[in-house]
Scaffold this motif. Structure first.
Motif, short mmCIF file in Angstrom:
data_model
loop_
_atom_site.label_atom_id
_atom_site.label_comp_id
_atom_site.label_asym_id
_atom_site.label_seq_id
_atom_site.Cartn_x
_atom_site.Cartn_y
_atom_site.Cartn_z
N LEU A 17 0.83 -1.20 0.00
CA LEU A 17 0.00 0.00 0.00
C LEU A 17 0.87 1.25 0.00
CD1 LEU A 17 -2.84 1.20 0.11
CD2 LEU A 17 -2.76 0.97 2.59
N ARG A 18 1.96 1.23 0.75
CA ARG A 18 2.88 2.38 0.76
C ARG A 18 3.50 2.61 -0.62
NH1 ARG A 18 3.64 4.03 5.85
NH2 ARG A 18 3.50 2.48 7.49
N ILE A 19 3.92 1.54 -1.27
CA ILE A 19 4.53 1.67 -2.59
C ILE A 19 3.51 2.23 -3.59
CG2 ILE A 19 5.50 0.36 -4.53
CD1 ILE A 19 6.71 -1.52 -2.38
N ALA A 20 2.30 1.70 -3.57
CA ALA A 20 1.27 2.17 -4.51
C ALA A 20 0.87 3.61 -4.22
CB ALA A 20 0.05 1.25 -4.43
N ALA A 21 0.80 4.00 -2.95
CA ALA A 21 0.43 5.37 -2.60
C ALA A 21 1.48 6.36 -3.11
CB ALA A 21 0.26 5.50 -1.09
N HIS A 22 2.74 6.01 -2.96
CA HIS A 22 3.79 6.90 -3.45
C HIS A 22 3.83 6.92 -4.98
CE1 HIS A 22 5.16 6.66 0.75
NE2 HIS A 22 5.59 7.87 0.50
N ALA A 23 3.60 5.78 -5.60
CA ALA A 23 3.55 5.73 -7.08
C ALA A 23 2.39 6.57 -7.60
CB ALA A 23 3.42 4.28 -7.55
N GLU A 24 1.27 6.54 -6.90
CA GLU A 24 0.11 7.34 -7.29
C GLU A 24 0.44 8.83 -7.25
OE1 GLU A 24 -4.48 8.12 -5.80
OE2 GLU A 24 -3.10 7.01 -4.51
N LEU A 25 1.06 9.27 -6.20
CA LEU A 25 1.39 10.69 -6.07
C LEU A 25 2.45 11.12 -7.07
CD1 LEU A 25 1.05 13.37 -4.60
CD2 LEU A 25 2.81 12.60 -2.99
N VAL A 26 3.50 10.33 -7.21
CA VAL A 26 4.59 10.69 -8.13
C VAL A 26 4.08 10.72 -9.57
CG1 VAL A 26 6.78 9.88 -9.10
CG2 VAL A 26 6.44 9.92 -6.63
N SER A 27 3.27 9.75 -9.95
CA SER A 27 2.75 9.74 -11.32
C SER A 27 1.84 10.94 -11.58
CB SER A 27 2.02 8.43 -11.61
OG SER A 27 0.88 8.30 -10.78
N LEU A 28 1.08 11.35 -10.58
CA LEU A 28 0.24 12.54 -10.75
C LEU A 28 1.10 13.79 -10.89
CD1 LEU A 28 -2.63 13.73 -10.81
CD2 LEU A 28 -2.44 14.02 -8.35
N LEU A 29 2.16 13.89 -10.11
CA LEU A 29 3.06 15.04 -10.22
C LEU A 29 3.74 15.09 -11.58
CD1 LEU A 29 4.65 15.06 -6.66
CD2 LEU A 29 2.92 16.62 -7.57
N VAL A 30 4.17 13.94 -12.08
CA VAL A 30 4.82 13.89 -13.39
C VAL A 30 3.83 14.27 -14.48
CG1 VAL A 30 5.89 12.35 -15.09
CG2 VAL A 30 6.59 12.25 -12.70
N MET A 31 2.60 13.77 -14.40
CA MET A 31 1.59 14.13 -15.40
C MET A 31 1.28 15.62 -15.38
SD MET A 31 -1.22 11.08 -15.67
CE MET A 31 -1.98 11.47 -14.13
N PRO A 80 -8.28 11.14 -5.23
CA PRO A 80 -7.20 10.93 -6.21
C PRO A 80 -5.93 11.70 -5.85
CG PRO A 80 -9.24 11.59 -7.29
CD PRO A 80 -9.44 11.77 -5.82
N GLY A 81 -4.80 11.07 -6.08
CA GLY A 81 -3.51 11.73 -5.87
C GLY A 81 -2.94 11.52 -4.49
N ILE A 82 -3.62 11.99 -3.47
CA ILE A 82 -3.08 11.91 -2.11
C ILE A 82 -3.88 10.98 -1.21
CG2 ILE A 82 -2.05 14.20 -2.19
CD1 ILE A 82 -4.44 15.14 -0.46
N GLY A 83 -4.88 10.32 -1.76
CA GLY A 83 -5.73 9.45 -0.94
C GLY A 83 -4.99 8.31 -0.28
N GLY A 84 -4.03 7.74 -1.00
CA GLY A 84 -3.24 6.64 -0.42
C GLY A 84 -2.42 7.09 0.76
N LEU A 85 -1.82 8.27 0.64
CA LEU A 85 -1.02 8.78 1.76
C LEU A 85 -1.91 9.16 2.94
CD1 LEU A 85 1.57 10.92 -0.22
CD2 LEU A 85 1.87 8.65 0.77
#
Length: 95
Positions: free
Chosen positions: A6-20, A68-73
């Protein structure tokens, strides 16, 4: 269940949103959008499903995971806070 995936996916979600978002604001390269869009979508879905499957997740934690984006964190923060025990202050000893 461990929270590591869950930690890995939450960080991937945020980083991918920032890159987009950075790509949209600058060069708007098609290949970057084609790669980051599905990456963000998969990470988002993984975060939501993984959070909803946790038994210790409260309804508010599950609702936070949907953002979306920060929900995982946010969900991880609530899960970490729920799992810790606050120490009680010791009473002062009077002689």
């Amino acid at each position: 269940m461990t929270l590591r995936p869950l930690r890995i996916a939450a960080h991937a979600e945020l980083v991918s949103l920032l890159v987009m978002t950075a790509n949209l604001a600058t060069a708007h390269l098609g290949p970057v959008s084609s790669l980051m869009g599905p990456t963000h979508g998969c990470a988002y879905l993984f975060v939501v499903v993984a959070t909803w499957r946790l038994r210790r997740a409260t309804p508010l934690t599950k609702a936070a995971a949907v953002v979306p984006g920060i929900g995982g964190l946010l969900a991880l923060r609530r899960l970490d806070r729920r799992g810790t025990v606050r120490p009680t202050p010791e009473k002062a000893v009077r002689p």
